[in-house]
Design a protein around this motif. Sequence first.
Motif, PDB file in Angstrom:
ATOM      1  N   ASN A 180      30.327  38.135  45.117  1.00 58.61           N
ATOM      2  CA  ASN A 180      31.061  39.028  45.999  1.00 58.61           C
ATOM      3  C   ASN A 180      32.092  38.293  46.836  1.00 58.61           C
ATOM      4  O   ASN A 180      33.022  38.898  47.367  1.00 58.61           O
ATOM      5  N   ALA A 181      31.917  36.970  46.969  1.00 61.68           N
ATOM      6  CA  ALA A 181      32.852  36.193  47.775  1.00 61.68           C
ATOM      7  C   ALA A 181      34.022  35.668  46.962  1.00 61.68           C
ATOM      8  O   ALA A 181      34.982  35.158  47.521  1.00 61.68           O
ATOM      9  N   VAL A 182      33.953  35.795  45.646  1.00 64.88           N
ATOM     10  CA  VAL A 182      34.983  35.216  44.795  1.00 64.88           C
ATOM     11  C   VAL A 182      36.312  35.939  44.955  1.00 64.88           C
ATOM     12  O   VAL A 182      37.361  35.324  45.027  1.00 64.88           O
ATOM     13  N   SER A 183      36.294  37.260  45.013  1.00 61.95           N
ATOM     14  CA  SER A 183      37.532  38.032  45.063  1.00 61.95           C
ATOM     15  C   SER A 183      37.719  38.688  46.419  1.00 61.95           C
ATOM     16  O   SER A 183      36.809  39.309  46.938  1.00 61.95           O
ATOM     17  N   LYS A 184      38.902  38.554  46.975  1.00 57.60           N
ATOM     18  CA  LYS A 184      39.170  39.211  48.249  1.00 57.60           C
ATOM     19  C   LYS A 184      39.721  40.611  48.036  1.00 57.60           C
ATOM     20  O   LYS A 184      39.778  41.396  48.969  1.00 57.60           O
ATOM     21  N   LEU A 185      40.136  40.923  46.820  1.00 60.72           N
ATOM     22  CA  LEU A 185      40.617  42.253  46.493  1.00 60.72           C
ATOM     23  C   LEU A 185      39.810  42.795  45.328  1.00 60.72           C
ATOM     24  O   LEU A 185      39.480  42.081  44.407  1.00 60.72           O
ATOM     25  N   GLY A 214      49.463  39.596  43.510  1.00 64.19           N
ATOM     26  CA  GLY A 214      48.413  38.752  44.063  1.00 64.19           C
ATOM     27  C   GLY A 214      47.066  38.853  43.383  1.00 64.19           C
ATOM     28  O   GLY A 214      46.100  38.249  43.854  1.00 64.19           O
ATOM     29  N   VAL A 215      46.968  39.594  42.282  1.00 63.84           N
ATOM     30  CA  VAL A 215      45.650  39.820  41.691  1.00 63.84           C
ATOM     31  C   VAL A 215      45.560  39.450  40.214  1.00 63.84           C
ATOM     32  O   VAL A 215      44.535  39.687  39.587  1.00 63.84           O
ATOM     33  N   GLU A 216      46.593  38.856  39.639  1.00 62.05           N
ATOM     34  CA  GLU A 216      46.616  38.601  38.200  1.00 62.05           C
ATOM     35  C   GLU A 216      46.123  37.214  37.800  1.00 62.05           C
ATOM     36  O   GLU A 216      46.058  36.910  36.605  1.00 62.05           O
ATOM     37  N   CYS A 217      45.768  36.362  38.749  1.00 63.45           N
ATOM     38  CA  CYS A 217      45.505  34.960  38.420  1.00 63.45           C
ATOM     39  C   CYS A 217      44.377  34.786  37.404  1.00 63.45           C
ATOM     40  O   CYS A 217      44.474  33.950  36.499  1.00 63.45           O
ATOM     41  N   GLY A 218      43.300  35.571  37.515  1.00 64.00           N
ATOM     42  CA  GLY A 218      42.210  35.448  36.555  1.00 64.00           C
ATOM     43  C   GLY A 218      42.635  35.815  35.149  1.00 64.00           C
ATOM     44  O   GLY A 218      42.255  35.159  34.168  1.00 64.00           O
ATOM     45  N   SER A 219      43.449  36.865  35.034  1.00 62.65           N
ATOM     46  CA  SER A 219      43.954  37.280  33.723  1.00 62.65           C
ATOM     47  C   SER A 219      44.859  36.210  33.126  1.00 62.65           C
ATOM     48  O   SER A 219      44.834  35.960  31.916  1.00 62.65           O
ATOM     49  N   TYR A 220      45.661  35.563  33.973  1.00 59.10           N
ATOM     50  CA  TYR A 220      46.540  34.510  33.479  1.00 59.10           C
ATOM     51  C   TYR A 220      45.741  33.312  32.984  1.00 59.10           C
ATOM     52  O   TYR A 220      46.114  32.675  31.993  1.00 59.10           O
TER      53      TYR A 220
END
Length: 237
Positions: free
Chosen positions: A44-49, A197-203
């Motif tokens: 739960n702490a991994v993603s801020k959004l 600001g939310v695509e980094c994991g997909s990249y």
Amino acid sequence: MLARRTRISKQQAEEIESFKLTSPCFLQTIPCRERSKKRFKRNNAVSKLKKELDSVSFNCYMENMWKSFSEDKKMSFTYLDSLWFTMYTEASTGAKVLEWIKRKHIFSKKYVLVPIVRWCHWSLLIFCHFGESLLSENNSPCMLLLDSLEMANPKRLEPDIRKFVWDIYESEGRPEHKHMISQIPLLVPKVPQQRNGVECGSYVLYFINLFMQDAPENFRMEGYPYFVGFSRCWHVY
């Protein structure tokens, strides 16, 4: 000063969108095996959004992407769990992570994929030829750090990465001297940049897919990048 954002071409954007839509790792119906609650209590702490890719989803997608590659291709690769790097930096779990890594036999692989999630941001570390001699002229060990948000200053991870690498060598009883290990190059290629600001994991998943498809039999720093896939849009600085 913040680094200038690297613009991606229309073709690169289309490739990324196509990867998101067609890769089996992005299907919402993929069954994930149950994972230890204790081991993943930090999820739960991994993603801020809420729209960001959390570690459980990332690992599920990664496992399914891994299955899509041939056994011959996978012989040269292995990958670490996306939480291991973060857990390594914590005093209570660092030693356990090093024990888990031993089971991966990373010194027998040409490439080791290390997804990193720190400060609510994903990046990708790749160990190249760690089983080779540090004095080798042809297949000398090196590291690549791929980050889709250049302005986040990926080099801020370097102290933790250097300590991580040294502890891996030491825990496995490798003969290399600490000074030589500290000289392993850490290259930071300029890669396609995320658009929000939310695509980094997909990249990171996209980078893994591209690297596994196009990585050469023997990686050379001389003239890098020089192989298909990276050469059209990647540069080292």
